[in-house]
Enzyme design. Sequence first.
Site, PDB file in Angstrom:
ATOM      1  N   HIS A  90       0.849  -1.195   0.000  1.00  0.00           N
ATOM      2  CA  HIS A  90       0.000   0.000   0.000  1.00  0.00           C
ATOM      3  C   HIS A  90       0.880   1.237   0.000  1.00  0.00           C
ATOM      4  O   HIS A  90       1.872   1.315   0.728  1.00  0.00           O
ATOM      5  CB  HIS A  90      -0.906   0.040   1.230  1.00  0.00           C
ATOM      6  CG  HIS A  90      -1.727   1.294   1.292  1.00  0.00           C
ATOM      7  ND1 HIS A  90      -2.877   1.454   0.551  1.00  0.00           N
ATOM      8  CD2 HIS A  90      -1.545   2.470   1.963  1.00  0.00           C
ATOM      9  CE1 HIS A  90      -3.379   2.655   0.783  1.00  0.00           C
ATOM     10  NE2 HIS A  90      -2.595   3.292   1.624  1.00  0.00           N
ATOM     11  N   ASP A 169     -15.712   1.295   6.892  1.00  0.00           N
ATOM     12  CA  ASP A 169     -14.708   2.322   6.657  1.00  0.00           C
ATOM     13  C   ASP A 169     -15.186   3.341   5.635  1.00  0.00           C
ATOM     14  O   ASP A 169     -14.926   4.533   5.768  1.00  0.00           O
ATOM     15  CB  ASP A 169     -13.400   1.678   6.180  1.00  0.00           C
ATOM     16  CG  ASP A 169     -12.381   2.729   5.755  1.00  0.00           C
ATOM     17  OD1 ASP A 169     -11.966   3.520   6.616  1.00  0.00           O
ATOM     18  OD2 ASP A 169     -12.036   2.772   4.565  1.00  0.00           O
ATOM     19  N   ARG A 176     -15.844  11.633   7.900  1.00  0.00           N
ATOM     20  CA  ARG A 176     -14.586  12.335   8.188  1.00  0.00           C
ATOM     21  C   ARG A 176     -14.336  13.435   7.161  1.00  0.00           C
ATOM     22  O   ARG A 176     -13.860  14.521   7.491  1.00  0.00           O
ATOM     23  CB  ARG A 176     -13.417  11.360   8.190  1.00  0.00           C
ATOM     24  CG  ARG A 176     -13.384  10.428   9.387  1.00  0.00           C
ATOM     25  CD  ARG A 176     -12.441   9.267   9.158  1.00  0.00           C
ATOM     26  NE  ARG A 176     -11.093   9.730   8.860  1.00  0.00           N
ATOM     27  CZ  ARG A 176     -10.195   9.026   8.186  1.00  0.00           C
ATOM     28  NH1 ARG A 176     -10.485   7.829   7.712  1.00  0.00           N
ATOM     29  NH2 ARG A 176      -8.992   9.525   7.959  1.00  0.00           N
ATOM     30  N   SER A 191      -8.235   3.032   8.864  1.00  0.00           N
ATOM     31  CA  SER A 191      -8.875   2.986   7.558  1.00  0.00           C
ATOM     32  C   SER A 191      -8.045   2.172   6.574  1.00  0.00           C
ATOM     33  O   SER A 191      -8.545   1.274   5.892  1.00  0.00           O
ATOM     34  CB  SER A 191      -9.084   4.408   7.033  1.00  0.00           C
ATOM     35  OG  SER A 191      -9.576   4.401   5.708  1.00  0.00           O
ATOM     36  N   LYS A 195      -8.655  -2.350   5.373  1.00  0.00           N
ATOM     37  CA  LYS A 195      -8.793  -2.880   4.005  1.00  0.00           C
ATOM     38  C   LYS A 195      -7.654  -3.838   3.669  1.00  0.00           C
ATOM     39  O   LYS A 195      -7.850  -4.845   2.988  1.00  0.00           O
ATOM     40  CB  LYS A 195      -8.854  -1.724   3.002  1.00  0.00           C
ATOM     41  CG  LYS A 195     -10.116  -0.872   3.146  1.00  0.00           C
ATOM     42  CD  LYS A 195     -10.268   0.118   2.028  1.00  0.00           C
ATOM     43  CE  LYS A 195      -9.331   1.289   2.161  1.00  0.00           C
ATOM     44  NZ  LYS A 195      -9.689   2.212   3.252  1.00  0.00           N
TER      45      LYS A 195
END
Length: 447
Positions: A90, A169, A176, A191, A195
């Site tokens: 990520h 999320d 948010r 968050s 995932k």
Amino acid sequence: MRIYEIITKKKRGEALSGEEIRAVITGFASGEIPDYQISALLMAIYFRGMNAEETAALTMAMVDSGERVDLTPIKEKDTYPEKIITVDKHSTGGVGDKTTLAVVPIVAACGVPIAKMSGRGLGHTGGTIDKLEAIPGFRTNLSGAKFMDIVKNIGLCIAGQSANLAPADKGLYALRDVTATVDSIPLIAASIMSKKIAAGADAILLDVKTGSGAFMKNLEDARKLAQTMVEIGNNCGRKTAALITDMSAPLGYAIGNSLELLEVAELLSGKLNESTISKNLLELCVELSANMLVLAEKGSLDECRILAKEAISSGKALQKLAEMVEAQGGDRSYIENSMKLNEKHTYAVEIPSPQNGYITVSDTEGIGLTAMSLGAGRTRPEDKIDHSAGIILNFTSNSYVEKGQTLAYFYTSARLLAVQATEQFLSSLTFSNNPVELPPLIYEHIF
């Protein structure tokens, strides 16, 4: 305990129990707890923070709000006789960050299967899915069975994120976004990691960007985010590591969907010493790949760097990318003859330098916003993008340029867009009489 009491408890700076956090997420997902109370809790978290146990509990509650991907079938493939460790990656995003497009085929070419779910771009940051969809026919919306079948057959697949992956999320992020609580490190970490954990990989490598083109503008915040996510991953049974990397200038020369894919294809072509290959992009892709291979227990870091470079120089990584494109319905000739990716734009406009001097990027986000204004990005999730639009930079930081020399090429469907974007682009650059000290490409390795 009622949600009112949970809000009050966090407002006072007290830690919430795992049971309380799970009750909040379950109630929010079912619609029993209204948005305005969740918004109040988010604001309390923003100001009071969360400790490691709270953040981990929030992460797992969001994981359990939806489905989990089971990657076990991948490990049963006959061509993987030894122990298989699945690895995910990520990046927190930036300008010109096309590393996933290169790293996934590099790692897959080294014998590690990659089942990758990626997202779309928003604002000044690009999205991997948007870049791949620049290839005619390429499909990112795959069923779970098709996704798994592709990975089993060729060793890699990059698909869009399932709506059932940590669905709580998505709702929390929407709140948010409208309550100015996006930039909370515990909420960001939960968050991202919810995932990643739901996606099923055994190990996770995080590329946390810092600099003017990153979400985390300073090193201290980037380090805190990286440490928080690594701790979550390790505590949740996923071997997790992070690199903190520089985003004070665009990564590589290309910014924009098809242009970035073209740059990746050129990088994977094996011509490692060509002047058209960005040294920073190549170095970072090798380092990310090597760290993923270490997590997959393919050797030491030095050994894995050699494996990654061999996957590029041999052409195996490029072949893997072409195989993936074909398996997902795309025209693989756009990888094998990558210049086809640069044929669809209507206008190519040269941007000359207004003066002499050593050039650096002072506002990387501004460069990303310039590309977005040319049609390469979106301000809302439902906006359409022009896959052929973007920027090719004709300089590297600290290079000397002369007045009138071409700094960049703007690609767009309307020449007026290029004219309007020029001022913003030039205002994002700095010219000086002497070279300046540049930040390191990689700041830290956290594990």
